[in-house]
Design a protein around this motif. Sequence first.
Motif, PDB file in Angstrom:
ATOM      1  N   THR A   1      -8.847   5.285   4.540  1.00  0.00           N
ATOM      2  CA  THR A   1      -8.066   4.435   3.632  1.00  0.00           C
ATOM      3  C   THR A   1      -7.703   3.122   4.307  1.00  0.00           C
ATOM      4  O   THR A   1      -7.891   2.036   3.729  1.00  0.00           O
TER       5      THR A   1
ATOM      6  N   TRP B   1      -8.785  -0.680   3.323  1.00  0.00           N
ATOM      7  CA  TRP B   1      -7.766  -1.689   3.042  1.00  0.00           C
ATOM      8  C   TRP B   1      -7.758  -2.812   4.081  1.00  0.00           C
ATOM      9  O   TRP B   1      -6.867  -3.650   4.086  1.00  0.00           O
TER      10      TRP B   1
ATOM     11  N   ALA C   1       1.545   5.793  -9.010  1.00  0.00           N
ATOM     12  CA  ALA C   1       0.249   5.261  -8.570  1.00  0.00           C
ATOM     13  C   ALA C   1      -0.318   4.297  -9.608  1.00  0.00           C
ATOM     14  O   ALA C   1      -0.802   3.207  -9.261  1.00  0.00           O
ATOM     15  N   GLU C   2      -0.263   4.681 -10.866  1.00  0.00           N
ATOM     16  CA  GLU C   2      -0.780   3.817 -11.933  1.00  0.00           C
ATOM     17  C   GLU C   2       0.006   2.518 -12.021  1.00  0.00           C
ATOM     18  O   GLU C   2      -0.576   1.438 -12.160  1.00  0.00           O
TER      19      GLU C   2
ATOM     20  N   GLY D   1       0.845  -1.189   0.000  1.00  0.00           N
ATOM     21  CA  GLY D   1       0.000   0.000   0.000  1.00  0.00           C
ATOM     22  C   GLY D   1       0.879   1.237   0.000  1.00  0.00           C
ATOM     23  O   GLY D   1       2.003   1.215   0.520  1.00  0.00           O
TER      24      GLY D   1
ATOM     25  N   LEU E   1       1.824   1.056  -9.630  1.00  0.00           N
ATOM     26  CA  LEU E   1       1.576   0.250  -8.430  1.00  0.00           C
ATOM     27  C   LEU E   1       0.257  -0.493  -8.559  1.00  0.00           C
ATOM     28  O   LEU E   1       0.181  -1.701  -8.327  1.00  0.00           O
ATOM     29  N   GLU E   2      -0.799   0.228  -8.920  1.00  0.00           N
ATOM     30  CA  GLU E   2      -2.119  -0.404  -9.037  1.00  0.00           C
ATOM     31  C   GLU E   2      -2.139  -1.446 -10.154  1.00  0.00           C
ATOM     32  O   GLU E   2      -2.777  -2.490 -10.016  1.00  0.00           O
TER      33      GLU E   2
ATOM     34  N   ASN F   1       0.166  -3.366 -10.840  1.00  0.00           N
ATOM     35  CA  ASN F   1       0.873  -4.532 -10.321  1.00  0.00           C
ATOM     36  C   ASN F   1       0.232  -5.100  -9.055  1.00  0.00           C
ATOM     37  O   ASN F   1       0.862  -5.865  -8.322  1.00  0.00           O
TER      38      ASN F   1
ATOM     39  N   GLY G   1      -0.931  -3.437  -6.338  1.00  0.00           N
ATOM     40  CA  GLY G   1      -0.804  -2.655  -5.116  1.00  0.00           C
ATOM     41  C   GLY G   1      -1.948  -1.670  -4.959  1.00  0.00           C
ATOM     42  O   GLY G   1      -2.788  -1.516  -5.855  1.00  0.00           O
ATOM     43  N   LEU G   2      -1.975  -1.007  -3.841  1.00  0.00           N
ATOM     44  CA  LEU G   2      -3.020  -0.036  -3.522  1.00  0.00           C
ATOM     45  C   LEU G   2      -2.397   1.335  -3.293  1.00  0.00           C
ATOM     46  O   LEU G   2      -1.348   1.447  -2.655  1.00  0.00           O
ATOM     47  N   PHE G   3      -3.055   2.368  -3.788  1.00  0.00           N
ATOM     48  CA  PHE G   3      -2.560   3.735  -3.665  1.00  0.00           C
ATOM     49  C   PHE G   3      -3.691   4.623  -3.178  1.00  0.00           C
ATOM     50  O   PHE G   3      -4.835   4.476  -3.597  1.00  0.00           O
TER      51      PHE G   3
END
Length: 119
Positions: A106, A110, A84-85, A65, A87-88, A90, A92-94
């Motif tokens: 948040t 999560w 951010a793009e 995260g 990570l998401e 792959n 992940g969370l942003f």
Amino acid sequence: MAAGPEARLQFMVARFLGAACPDLLWSHFPAGEARDSITGRKLKDMGLKRGWPDIILCLPNGVMGAIELKAEKGRLSDDQKAFAEALEANGGLFALCRSLADVETTLTAWNVPMRARAA
């Protein structure tokens, strides 16, 4: 040295995470500080990348995260948007958070267990 609004938010979030989520694996990523050119070059040569968020978390489900803290009118840089793009994309969370309440919301979304709530 006086702390600006984002630094003050960072201090509050760090205290909150320490109290509310003592078992959560997280860290602040201090890449945004002013540095002299020698230190800046050294960090770049060591692999420092632009756009990484203020807080990186290893969530209970093993997912990464990332929380970027911004003052009320602060905007994400192009590098932060790209991070951010990626990570998401792959898994992940942003989250972009502008207040301690945003961080709590948040973490709740999560599914991070919290022992305390923001005041």
